[in-house]
Scaffold this active site. Structure first.
Site, PDB file in Angstrom:
ATOM      1  CB  SER A 199     -13.601   9.981  -9.337  1.00  0.00           C
ATOM      2  OG  SER A 199     -14.093  11.605  -9.327  1.00  0.00           O
ATOM      3  CG  ASP A 293     -21.555  11.556  -9.920  1.00  0.00           C
ATOM      4  OD1 ASP A 293     -21.315  12.019  -8.801  1.00  0.00           O
ATOM      5  OD2 ASP A 293     -20.762  11.065 -10.552  1.00  0.00           O
ATOM      6  CG  HIS A 327     -18.289  10.971  -7.332  1.00  0.00           C
ATOM      7  ND1 HIS A 327     -18.678  10.788  -8.838  1.00  0.00           N
ATOM      8  CD2 HIS A 327     -17.275  11.013  -7.109  1.00  0.00           C
ATOM      9  CE1 HIS A 327     -17.311  10.914  -8.979  1.00  0.00           C
ATOM     10  NE2 HIS A 327     -16.459  11.150  -8.187  1.00  0.00           N
TER      11      HIS A 327
END
Length: 379
Positions: A199, A293, A327
């Protein structure tokens, strides 16, 4: 010589039957967090329906639960390695379904594990499919520390983090000092250092790889090839954050914020100042991205990063994509996180993905990450 009442005889037989039912976690109730275990129930009546339930409480106190309905075979056994779930949190043959299907009772909660010195305890129960009575139970202790591993808190200069020896994983806030510190440690073989990040931290990993020497291998999981959220400083260089396009933010039917398309194309002239100059890097890259995602368009960013490297004559990268994954691609068998609070947004957001596909992606990526580091660090 008086005859015992029939109802007492029946109860005693039932108690004897239940006492013969066993729930087994094989090969052991204790294992490392990334290992598969085999859940078996024995001593059931042939073809009896039984519900298996799993439960864990994370370090924040959030309860996660999963359940599945099974039918015993002709020998009175349920083996989740072979038997299909007939309903519940998942269906079909899913050896680790009771783990990856764990869902939080508190909505939008991501599993939190702060203290790796203690195992994650997953309680598994077998219940009668007819009465709901608990027939047997066992607890799987999923440990994070291998035998002999050292956990060393680090406070040196501006470095704040933790050093694990072996295999050597760290979380430092001062990258340059951290790399230098690691290279000084006798347990670190060198000459290069490996980085893995996910991330927003993926951008930090790309920045470290671009500006710092001594990094040989970098894994960027669902990251962005531009700087995001806050300005990034390195010596006299300042990389501004990529400005979001607020009109591209959507609200799902369930009321969650969807920020997948909030960040614009960083290669556009007006955004190029936010690009991380990965063409400067001398390391090998592994970009792992989820096609579903919804935190941002990680597939687009990874392809753009790959194109940048290729345009500069570098083939020192690999892009791995996972359809239907969300994600937070983490270590194997961890509960899937579909939504949660996003600090930069200030509200609950959707992270995307489907539980089974996401679980399979985590398992595959874990193997690829280990192979990648062994290939580029064990030289």
């Amino acid at each position: 010589g008086r005859r015992m009442p029939d109802w007492i005889t029946i109860l005693t037989r039932a108690e004897m039957a239940y006492s013969q039912i066993r729930l087994k976690i094989l090969p052991s109730v204790r294992c490392l967090f990334d290992k598969m275990v085999q859940v078996k129930v024995e001593g059931l009546a042939p073809h009896k329906q039984v519900q298996l339930r799993s439960k864990l409480v994370d370090d924040r106190g959030v309860i996660f639960k999963a359940s599945a309905l099974y039918k015993a075979d002709e020998t009175g056994q349920v083996d989740v390695y072979r038997a299909p779930s007939l309903g519940g949190s998942y269906t079909g043959v899913e050896p680790m379904g009771l783990f990856w299907a764990l869902a939080p009772e508190t909505p939008h909660s991501k599993l939190l594990k702060k203290n790796v010195l203690s195992p994650t305890l997953v309680e598994i129960e077998a219940l009668s499919g007819e009465t709901g009575e608990v027939l047997a139970s066992e607890t799987n202790e999923r440990q994070y520390m291998t035998e002999g591993m050292k956990r060393i808190p680090v406070q040196e200069g501006r470095i704040r983090g933790v050093l694990f020896v072996p295999p050597g994983y760290c979380g430092f806030s001062q990258p340059l000092e951290a790399v230098s510190y690691l290279r000084r440690q006798p347990e670190v073989k060198g000459p290069g250092i490996g980085i893995i990040a996910i991330s927003h931290s993926g951008g930090l990993a790309l920045s470290m790889s671009s500006f710092l020497s001594g990094i040989s291998a970098t894994v960027c999981i669902n990251g962005c090839n531009a700087n995001t959220v806050i300005p990034l400083h390195y010596k006299d260089i300042v990389i501004p954050p990529l400005p979001p396009v607020m009109k591209n933010i959507k609200i799902t039917e369930s009321g969650l914020v969807d920020i997948r398309d909030a960040l614009p194309d960083p290669s556009l002239e007006k955004n190029r100042a936010s690009l991380i100059p990965i063409e400067r890097a001398s390391c090998q890259f592994l970009f792992a991205v989820s096609e579903d995602d919804h935190n941002w368009n990680s597939v687009f960013f990874a392809k753009q990063a790959a194109a940048t490297l290729r345009n500069h004559g570098k083939e020192s990268f690999k892009v791995v994509t996972y359809p239907k994954a969300g994600h937070f691609l983490e270590v194997p068998h961890m509960p899937y996180c579909s939504s949660g609070f996003h600090g930069a947004v200030g509200s609950d957001v959707v992270f995307g993905g489907e539980p089974k596909a996401h679980s399979e992606a985590q398992l595959d990526l874990w193997e690829k990450v280990q192979e990648f580091f062994k290939s580029h660090l064990d030289n």
